[in-house]
Design a protein around this motif. Structure first.
Motif, mmCIF file in Angstrom:
data_model
loop_
_atom_site.group_PDB
_atom_site.id
_atom_site.type_symbol
_atom_site.label_atom_id
_atom_site.label_comp_id
_atom_site.label_asym_id
_atom_site.label_seq_id
_atom_site.Cartn_x
_atom_site.Cartn_y
_atom_site.Cartn_z
ATOM 1 N N ALA A 1 33.128 35.575 47.924
ATOM 2 C CA ALA A 1 32.561 34.262 48.225
ATOM 3 C C ALA A 1 32.008 34.215 49.644
ATOM 4 C CB ALA A 1 33.626 33.186 48.029
ATOM 5 N N GLN A 2 32.738 34.787 50.588
ATOM 6 C CA GLN A 2 32.284 34.794 51.981
ATOM 7 C C GLN A 2 30.993 35.583 52.145
ATOM 8 O OE1 GLN A 2 35.823 36.323 53.903
ATOM 9 N NE2 GLN A 2 36.594 34.277 54.373
ATOM 10 N N ASN A 3 30.811 36.598 51.306
ATOM 11 C CA ASN A 3 29.630 37.452 51.388
ATOM 12 C C ASN A 3 28.565 37.107 50.350
ATOM 13 O OD1 ASN A 3 30.633 39.098 53.528
ATOM 14 N ND2 ASN A 3 31.940 40.165 52.070
ATOM 15 N N ASN A 4 28.703 35.922 49.722
ATOM 16 C CA ASN A 4 27.743 35.466 48.712
ATOM 17 C C ASN A 4 27.543 36.494 47.604
ATOM 18 O OD1 ASN A 4 27.039 32.878 49.905
ATOM 19 N ND2 ASN A 4 26.004 34.046 51.507
ATOM 20 N N GLN A 5 28.663 37.027 47.108
ATOM 21 C CA GLN A 5 28.626 38.042 46.050
ATOM 22 C C GLN A 5 29.276 37.522 44.759
ATOM 23 O OE1 GLN A 5 30.734 41.009 48.373
ATOM 24 N NE2 GLN A 5 28.875 42.239 48.552
ATOM 25 N N THR A 6 28.975 36.295 44.421
ATOM 26 C CA THR A 6 29.561 35.676 43.229
ATOM 27 C C THR A 6 29.358 36.538 41.990
ATOM 28 O OG1 THR A 6 29.192 33.465 44.139
ATOM 29 C CG2 THR A 6 29.544 33.619 41.764
ATOM 30 N N ASP A 7 28.204 37.206 41.905
ATOM 31 C CA ASP A 7 27.861 37.973 40.704
ATOM 32 C C ASP A 7 28.291 39.433 40.781
ATOM 33 O OD1 ASP A 7 26.670 35.693 39.613
ATOM 34 O OD2 ASP A 7 24.754 36.122 40.574
ATOM 35 N N ALA B 1 35.987 22.935 40.930
ATOM 36 C CA ALA B 1 34.849 23.650 41.506
ATOM 37 C C ALA B 1 33.933 24.234 40.435
ATOM 38 C CB ALA B 1 35.358 24.783 42.408
ATOM 39 N N GLY B 2 34.313 24.078 39.177
ATOM 40 C CA GLY B 2 33.498 24.590 38.092
ATOM 41 C C GLY B 2 33.619 26.080 37.872
ATOM 42 N N ARG B 3 34.728 26.686 38.337
ATOM 43 C CA ARG B 3 34.883 28.132 38.213
ATOM 44 C C ARG B 3 36.020 28.535 37.276
ATOM 45 N NH1 ARG B 3 30.471 29.318 38.589
ATOM 46 N NH2 ARG B 3 30.890 31.505 39.014
ATOM 47 N N LEU B 4 36.760 27.593 36.734
ATOM 48 C CA LEU B 4 37.878 27.915 35.846
ATOM 49 C C LEU B 4 37.409 27.989 34.396
ATOM 50 C CD1 LEU B 4 41.035 28.301 35.747
ATOM 51 C CD2 LEU B 4 41.123 25.891 35.072
ATOM 52 N N LEU B 5 37.656 29.122 33.771
ATOM 53 C CA LEU B 5 37.362 29.263 32.352
ATOM 54 C C LEU B 5 38.537 28.793 31.507
ATOM 55 C CD1 LEU B 5 35.693 32.809 32.406
ATOM 56 C CD2 LEU B 5 34.529 30.596 32.215
ATOM 57 N N GLU B 6 39.734 29.278 31.848
ATOM 58 C CA GLU B 6 40.938 28.911 31.111
ATOM 59 C C GLU B 6 42.132 28.922 32.071
ATOM 60 O OE1 GLU B 6 40.795 28.258 27.861
ATOM 61 O OE2 GLU B 6 38.943 29.263 27.197
ATOM 62 N N PHE B 7 43.095 28.047 31.803
ATOM 63 C CA PHE B 7 44.408 28.127 32.463
ATOM 64 C C PHE B 7 45.425 28.298 31.350
ATOM 65 C CE2 PHE B 7 48.038 25.734 34.688
ATOM 66 C CZ PHE B 7 48.553 26.910 35.204
ATOM 67 N N PRO C 1 33.656 33.434 37.694
ATOM 68 C CA PRO C 1 34.364 32.690 36.638
ATOM 69 C C PRO C 1 35.761 33.280 36.456
ATOM 70 C CG PRO C 1 32.136 33.232 35.948
ATOM 71 C CD PRO C 1 32.367 33.979 37.223
ATOM 72 N N THR C 2 36.764 32.409 36.365
ATOM 73 C CA THR C 2 38.152 32.869 36.464
ATOM 74 C C THR C 2 39.038 32.329 35.344
ATOM 75 O OG1 THR C 2 37.955 32.988 38.885
ATOM 76 C CG2 THR C 2 40.178 32.908 37.978
ATOM 77 N N ILE C 3 39.869 33.229 34.821
ATOM 78 C CA ILE C 3 40.954 32.840 33.929
ATOM 79 C C ILE C 3 42.258 33.021 34.692
ATOM 80 C CG2 ILE C 3 42.252 33.452 31.848
ATOM 81 C CD1 ILE C 3 39.613 34.193 30.543
ATOM 82 N N VAL C 4 43.053 31.972 34.747
ATOM 83 C CA VAL C 4 44.344 32.004 35.428
ATOM 84 C C VAL C 4 45.444 32.027 34.372
ATOM 85 C CG1 VAL C 4 45.884 30.833 37.047
ATOM 86 C CG2 VAL C 4 43.411 30.735 37.398
ATOM 87 N N VAL D 1 43.764 23.861 39.108
ATOM 88 C CA VAL D 1 43.151 22.527 39.186
ATOM 89 C C VAL D 1 41.945 22.552 40.118
ATOM 90 C CG1 VAL D 1 43.494 20.166 40.001
ATOM 91 C CG2 VAL D 1 45.245 21.261 38.587
ATOM 92 N N ARG D 2 42.095 23.211 41.269
ATOM 93 C CA ARG D 2 40.989 23.270 42.226
ATOM 94 C C ARG D 2 39.819 24.091 41.686
ATOM 95 N NH1 ARG D 2 41.855 25.222 47.745
ATOM 96 N NH2 ARG D 2 39.934 24.022 48.088
#
Length: 271
Positions: free
Chosen positions: A130-136, A230-236, A205-208, A225-226
Motif C-alpha cells: 500500500a505504501q508503494n502503491n502496489q495494490t495489484d 475500506a472496500g477490501r474485505l472479500l470474506e470474514f 482484496p483480502t479474506i480474513v 470491519v475496517r
C-alpha cells in the motif's frame, strides 16, 4: 501422502535491506494444479518455528486446493527486527511475481497467505504494498488468526478467556519483534491494525480467517470491519468451536472445512 504427491524444489531470494541475505523459499508443486500460486508465511509468532515445520500442512493445501505453494523462510526475531522480517517476505513476493512464468504459474494469480505470526508478516507486506502503491502486486490475500496490533497490552478484563490466557506471552513476543516498542507504537509495519484508512484502501482484496475461540479474535474482527469499510474485505470467516490455528491438524474436521473454504475462495476470487 501429500509429500509423495508434490515435487519439492528450492531457491533463494537475494536481499540487501538488512545486510546481504538470501531468503530461502521452498516450492511444492502438485502433479495437477491450476495457474494460481500461494505464497506462504509460516506461523510461530515471528520468534520460533521454520518454514520446514509447515511442510505437511502446505503439501495438503497444494494437493487439495490445486495450487503451487511457495513457503518463505523469513528471518525471525529477536535477531531480525521489524520491519526486516516483513521485508524478507515482501522481497520474496516480488521475486516470485517477476519470475512467475518460470515456476509455471500466472503472475496475475498470486495469493499471499499466512497464519498467526505469519498472518502478521503477510499483513505487514500488505502495508508495504500500500505504501508503494502496489495494490495489484498480488490477486488476493488470505490471512488466518493473525497478530494484528497491540490489543494484548490493553486491560485483560475486557478480553475473552482465550485472549487473557495468552496476552502476557503476546506482549513478550511483540517486544522481541520491535526495535523500540514505544517509538514504533503507531507504525503499521509493526502493528498493521493501525494502518490508516488511506492505506487500507490500497490493500489487495483480502479474506480474513479466524476461530471462534482464537487468542486474537478481537483484533482480527476489528481489522475485518475496517477492511470491509475500506472496500477490501472479500470474506470474514470464523470456524466455530475451535481454537487458534486448530485447522492445521489434518485429523480434525475443522481442517477439512478450512481446506475446502480456501479452495472455494481461490476458485471464486482468483481463477
Amino acid at each position: 501422502k501429500y509429500e509423495d504427491e508434490t515435487a519439492t524444489s528450492e531457491f533463494s531470494v537475494p536481499t540487501a535491506h538488512d545486510g546481504e541475505h538470501d531468503v530461502p523459499v521452498a516450492v511444492y508443486t502438485p502433479r495437477e494444479h491450476t495457474s494460481a500460486a500461494l505464497i506462504y508465511a509460516h506461523g510461530g509468532g515471528v520468534v520460533t518455528t521454520s518454514a520446514a515445520d509447515y511442510r505437511k500442512w502446505l503439501g495438503l493445501l497444494a494437493v487439495e486446493v490445486g495450487v503451487v505453494v511457495f513457503n518463505v523462510d523469513y528471518r525471525l526475531a529477536p535477531e531480525t527486527k521489524c520491519p526486516n522480517n516483513v521485508r524478507d517476505y515482501y522481497e520474496a513476493v516480488k521475486y516470485i511475481k517477476n519470475n512467475a512464468e518460470s515456476f509455471g504459474v500466472s503472475p496475475d494469480k498470486l495469493i499471499i497467505a499466512g497464519d498467526s505470526g505469519g498472518g502478521y508478516i503477510c499483513l505487514g507486506a500488505m502495508v508495504l504494498m500500500a505504501q508503494n502503491n502496489q495494490t495489484d502486486l498480488v490477486a488476493m490475500s488470505l490471512v488466518g488468526c493473525p497478530m494484528v496490533d497491540d490489543y494484548c497490552f490493553s486491560s485483560p478484563e475486557c478480553m475473552t478467556k482465550e485472549e487473557r490466557s495468552q496476552h502476557k506471552t503476546l506482549r513478550k513476543i511483540w517486544k522481541l519483534i520491535a526495535v523500540d516498542l514505544k517509538a514504533q507504537a503507531d507504525d503499521p509495519l509493526l502493528f498493521p491494525g493501525k494502518a490508516s484508512d488511506e492505506l487500507l484502501a490500497k490493500f489487495p482484496p483480502t479474506i480474513v480467517r479466524s476461530m471462534e475461540f482464537d487468542q486474537q479474535l478481537t483484533e482480527t474482527s476489528r481489522l475485518a470491519v475496517r477492511l470491509r469499510r475500506a472496500g477490501r474485505l472479500l470474506e470474514f470467516i470464523v470456524l466455530p468451536g475451535v481454537t487458534h490455528c486448530a485447522d492445521m491438524m489434518p485429523n480434525l474436521e475443522c481442517s477439512r472445512t478450512s481446506v475446502a473454504t480456501i479452495r472455494t475462495s481461490i476458485q471464486e476470487y482468483v481463477l
